[in-house]
Write an enzyme that holds these catalytic residues in place. Structure first.
Site, short mmCIF file in Angstrom:
data_model
loop_
_atom_site.label_atom_id
_atom_site.label_comp_id
_atom_site.label_asym_id
_atom_site.label_seq_id
_atom_site.Cartn_x
_atom_site.Cartn_y
_atom_site.Cartn_z
N GLY A 18 0.84 -1.20 0.00
CA GLY A 18 0.00 0.00 0.00
C GLY A 18 0.87 1.24 0.00
O GLY A 18 2.08 1.18 -0.30
N LYS A 42 0.16 -10.34 0.04
CA LYS A 42 -0.52 -11.64 0.10
C LYS A 42 -1.44 -11.87 -1.09
O LYS A 42 -1.87 -12.99 -1.31
CB LYS A 42 -1.23 -11.84 1.42
N GLU A 122 -13.90 17.60 5.26
CA GLU A 122 -14.55 16.45 5.89
C GLU A 122 -14.72 16.74 7.37
O GLU A 122 -14.23 17.75 7.88
CB GLU A 122 -13.70 15.18 5.66
N ASP A 229 -2.86 -8.81 10.17
CA ASP A 229 -1.79 -9.82 10.28
C ASP A 229 -0.53 -9.26 10.95
O ASP A 229 0.07 -9.89 11.82
CB ASP A 229 -1.38 -10.34 8.88
N HIS A 250 -16.69 4.19 10.27
CA HIS A 250 -17.05 5.26 9.34
C HIS A 250 -18.56 5.40 9.40
O HIS A 250 -19.29 4.40 9.30
CB HIS A 250 -16.59 4.95 7.92
N ARG A 297 -15.93 12.05 13.31
CA ARG A 297 -16.55 10.75 13.02
C ARG A 297 -17.12 10.01 14.20
O ARG A 297 -18.15 9.35 14.09
CB ARG A 297 -15.47 9.85 12.42
N HIS A 358 -13.81 0.82 10.03
CA HIS A 358 -13.13 1.50 8.93
C HIS A 358 -11.62 1.64 9.14
O HIS A 358 -10.85 1.45 8.21
CB HIS A 358 -13.76 2.89 8.79
N GLU A 382 -1.20 2.00 8.42
CA GLU A 382 -2.32 1.71 9.33
C GLU A 382 -1.98 0.71 10.43
O GLU A 382 -2.59 0.72 11.50
CB GLU A 382 -3.54 1.24 8.52
N ARG A 393 -9.01 9.23 14.83
CA ARG A 393 -8.29 9.81 13.69
C ARG A 393 -9.12 10.88 12.99
O ARG A 393 -10.30 10.67 12.70
CB ARG A 393 -7.96 8.71 12.68
N SER A 398 -4.74 9.66 7.42
CA SER A 398 -3.94 8.42 7.44
C SER A 398 -3.03 8.29 6.22
O SER A 398 -1.90 7.81 6.34
CB SER A 398 -4.82 7.18 7.56
P1 FAD Z 1 -2.69 -1.07 2.89
O1 FAD Z 1 -2.85 -0.08 1.82
O2 FAD Z 1 -3.91 -1.69 3.42
O3 FAD Z 1 -1.71 -2.22 2.38
C1 FAD Z 1 -1.55 -3.40 3.14
C2 FAD Z 1 -0.64 -4.36 2.39
O4 FAD Z 1 -0.18 -5.36 3.29
C3 FAD Z 1 -1.27 -5.09 1.23
O5 FAD Z 1 -0.36 -5.11 0.16
C4 FAD Z 1 -1.44 -6.53 1.74
O6 FAD Z 1 -1.38 -7.53 0.76
C5 FAD Z 1 -0.24 -6.62 2.65
N1 FAD Z 1 -0.36 -7.66 3.68
C6 FAD Z 1 -1.16 -7.67 4.76
N2 FAD Z 1 -0.97 -8.79 5.46
C7 FAD Z 1 -0.03 -9.51 4.81
C8 FAD Z 1 0.58 -10.79 5.02
N3 FAD Z 1 0.26 -11.58 6.06
N4 FAD Z 1 1.50 -11.21 4.12
C9 FAD Z 1 1.84 -10.44 3.05
N5 FAD Z 1 1.29 -9.24 2.80
C10 FAD Z 1 0.37 -8.79 3.66
N6 FAD Z 1 -7.46 7.43 4.49
C11 FAD Z 1 -7.26 8.73 4.14
O7 FAD Z 1 -6.31 9.37 4.62
N7 FAD Z 1 -8.08 9.32 3.23
C12 FAD Z 1 -9.12 8.67 2.65
O8 FAD Z 1 -9.81 9.23 1.83
C13 FAD Z 1 -9.37 7.33 3.04
N8 FAD Z 1 -10.42 6.66 2.52
C14 FAD Z 1 -10.58 5.35 2.82
C15 FAD Z 1 -11.60 4.63 2.22
C16 FAD Z 1 -11.72 3.27 2.43
C17 FAD Z 1 -12.83 2.49 1.77
C18 FAD Z 1 -10.81 2.60 3.29
C19 FAD Z 1 -10.91 1.13 3.53
C20 FAD Z 1 -9.80 3.32 3.92
C21 FAD Z 1 -9.67 4.68 3.69
N9 FAD Z 1 -8.66 5.43 4.30
C22 FAD Z 1 -8.48 6.73 3.95
C23 FAD Z 1 -7.66 4.77 5.14
C24 FAD Z 1 -6.40 4.50 4.29
O9 FAD Z 1 -6.79 4.14 3.00
C25 FAD Z 1 -5.54 3.41 4.88
O10 FAD Z 1 -5.33 3.64 6.25
C26 FAD Z 1 -4.18 3.35 4.20
O11 FAD Z 1 -4.34 3.29 2.81
C27 FAD Z 1 -3.40 2.15 4.68
O12 FAD Z 1 -2.23 2.03 3.91
P2 FAD Z 1 -1.14 0.96 4.30
O13 FAD Z 1 -0.05 1.10 3.32
O14 FAD Z 1 -0.83 1.05 5.73
O15 FAD Z 1 -1.89 -0.46 4.12
C1 SIN Z 2 -13.77 9.23 3.46
O1 SIN Z 2 -13.52 9.51 2.30
O2 SIN Z 2 -14.80 9.53 4.04
C2 SIN Z 2 -12.75 8.46 4.20
C3 SIN Z 2 -11.67 9.35 4.59
C4 SIN Z 2 -10.83 8.71 5.62
O3 SIN Z 2 -11.09 7.60 6.07
O4 SIN Z 2 -9.87 9.36 6.03
#
Ligand code: FAD
Ligand code: SIN
Length: 538
Positions: A18, A42, A122, A229, A250, A297, A358, A382, A393, A398
């Protein structure tokens, strides 16, 4: 000349693709062209929480109307006393430079006809400061990051590798407890889903960027990968986990019976004028908070929860009928299309919405450089708990946090690389005495039970009896699943179940420790805030 280490060894190991993992990978690859960076995921590279982010990324880049102070104050207010003020300040102030970097890497944020960035608003924000790409910001960021990663030959992305556990001295035969000094991470055991073999991957530095844990709940906006995980692995490895009681719901996930994950209706819709109404058509938010639909929120989600309970409904409504058609279609084309696909024209019908799990505000405790309590293990995104979010938050903080901390982790890891080694004495995974489980139902039914327990007993409003019940039921599931784990050939499903039970345990245990109501944690048996500010660390 760059030479790969053998497959099972890498200088930098990144778990997750991510925004956190890929940003770290790019920065590290650029700095060390002769070092190998391995990214494990994964499933497919882009299947992440990041990809589904809608609203955007909060950042101060309009200093005429906005200021760092305002963004800092908004973050602290949402965090309800538990934010680390130093961390809030550094994230907000370093944010613009980090966001400019991803713009340089090709991320496109919406601009108006004069070429200025469009800024959304927001809940909890005092100013318009959210950069976005229509209502699919995360998809655009993930696209640009994957394109940037592809420019570096020293980044190897391995899709369909499920990381089972991080390797520490425990795997060299030493007793490791929470009080063991200098627990050190030497890499991971991971299940190669092409060969179905568990292999060890040894690394000098490991970054946990494994995302959130929304799948612990029945209704969630998080995709299937979000099973906590990384947090569970670090807990098993005796690392420190913080503030897990603060699960953010959310307020406005689209209510579609039986559909999981829930489709999100971004808060930006309320920022542009959408109004929450109950089944009688009453715009109820004004009865709960003077900021009405744009209150933070936790307040909006609790208000909706209350309206649903009082009126005996499974959802409330988001009314967009009065909104400007062209503006709506331009900003929210994906939401419009999704609603249309289920027979809802948002200009004619109100959208049924309900809260859904969320975001996980707590996680792996990490310092201002992303270092965890385990040597050579960093955490970012996250799965980490940096102190930015406190008890709740602020929306769209994030993605920003992930960018700022990916940078900080990369800087710190670069300074420490010389002090690390590849530990060659790690044994291979031992699968002796295990066999393929005969009945998948043992796993799938237990997963449903975890989600049900968490949703019914550990949701938006909690009390002591429900928490106790949840703990007893999780204990039983833990016992049964550990038996299965000891005797079974491992599969992602079994490991995810095991991890989600651990996540449930961490949430309940932390909730039981917190004898007050603060931010996202609301316990009717302790409705007041305590005068003592305290983080729960397990
Ligand atoms: P992720 O992007 O979730 O990536 C996790 C990675 O870890 C994936 O590649 C997965 O395959 C890998 N992984 C996990 N477990 C394992 C394992 N056991 N083995 C191998 N790989 C593994 N935040 C904002 O700031 N603004 C927004 O507008 C917003 N909107 C959102 C809308 C939605 C619908 C959601 C669900 C979240 C939103 N968020 C938003 C929150 C934000 O998107 C996330 O907190 C952020 O993208 C997390 O990024 P990350 O890189 O930490 O993890
Ligand atoms: C949203 O777009 O409402 C989600 C934003 C966030 O989770 O930060």
């Amino acid at each position: 000349m760059f030479q790969f280490l053998e497959m099972s060894q890498t200088d930098f190991l990144v778990i997750g693709s991510g925004i956190a993992g890929l940003t770290f990978a790019v920065k590290t690859a650029k700095r060390f062209p002769d070092k190998k960076i391995t990214v494990l995921t994964k499933v497919n590279t882009d299947e992440t929480n990041t990809k589904y982010a809608q609203g955007g990324i909060a950042v101060v880049n309009d200093t005429e109307n906005d200021s760092f102070k305002k963004h800092i104050d908004d973050t602290l207010t949402a965090g309800d006393g538990l934010c680390n003020e130093e961390v809030v300040s550094l994230v907000v102030q370093e944010g613009p430079e980090r966001v400019n970097e991803i713009i340089d890497w090709g991320t496109k944020f919406d601009k108006d006809k004069d070429g200025d960035y469009k800024r959304g608003k927001e809940g909890g924000h005092s100013e318009h400061r959210i950069l976005h790409h229509k209502d699919v910001t995360g998809n655009e960021i993930e696209r640009a990051l994957i394109a940037e990663v592809s420019k570096y030959k020293n980044i190897v992305i391995q899709n369909h590798w499920y990381v089972v556990d991080i390797i520490t001295q425990h795997h060299l035969g030493y007793l490791v407890t929470k009080s063991t000094p200098d627990v050190t991470c030497y890499g991971v055991y991971a299940l190669n889903l092409q060969t179905n073999k568990i292999e060890k991957i040894l690394s000098r530095i490991t970054l946990m960027a494994s995302g959130g844990a929304g799948q612990a709940y029945r209704a969630t906006t998080n995709p299937k990968i979000a099973t906590g995980d990384g947090i569970a692995m670090v807990y098993r490895a005796k690392g420190r986990i913080e503030n897990m009681e603060f699960i953010q719901f959310h307020p406005t996930a689209l209510h579609e019976a039986g559909v999981s994950p829930s489709f999100l209706i971004t808060e930006a819709v309320r920022g542009d004028g959408g109004i929450l109404r109950n089944k009688h058509g009453d715009a109820f938010m004004k009865h709960y908070d003077e900021r009405a639909d744009l209150a933070p929120r936790d307040i909006v989600a609790r208000a909706i929860d209350n309206e649903m309970k009082v009126n005996g409904t499974e959802h409330v409504y988001l009314d967009c009928k009065h909104m400007d058609r062209e503006k709506f279609l331009n900003h929210f084309p994906n939401i419009y299309a999704k609603c249309k696909s289920i027979g809802l024209d948002v200009f004619e019908h109100m959208i049924p919405v309900a809260p859904a799990a969320h975001y996980c505000c707590g996680g792996i405790k990490s310092d201002e450089n992303g270092r965890t309590s385990i040597n050579n293990l960093y955490a970012c995104g996250e799965c980490s708990s940096t102190g930015l979010h406190g008890a709740n938050r602020l929306a769209s903080n994030s993605l920003l946090e992930a960018l700022v901390f990916a940078h900080r982790c990369a800087e710190d890891a670069a300074l420490h690389l010389d002090q690390t080694i590849i530990e060659e004495k790690i044994p291979d995974w031992n699968a002796e005495g295990t066999s393929t489980p005969k009945e998948m139902i043992l796993i799938t039914q237990s997963l449903k039970e975890v989600q049900q327990i968490m949703s019914d007993y550990v949701g938006i409003v909690r009390n002591d009896i429900r928490l106790q019940r949840a703990m007893r039921r999780l204990d039983l599931l833990h016992e049964e699943t550990e038996d299965l784990y000891r005797t079974s050939t491992l599969s992602p499903q079994l490991c995810e179940l095991r991890n989600l039970i651990t996540i449930g345990y961490l949430i309940v245990k932390s909730a039981q420790f917190r004898k007050e109501s603060r931010g996202l944690h609301y316990n009717v048996d302790f409705p007041e805030k305590s005068s003592q500010l305290q983080n729960v660390v397990l």
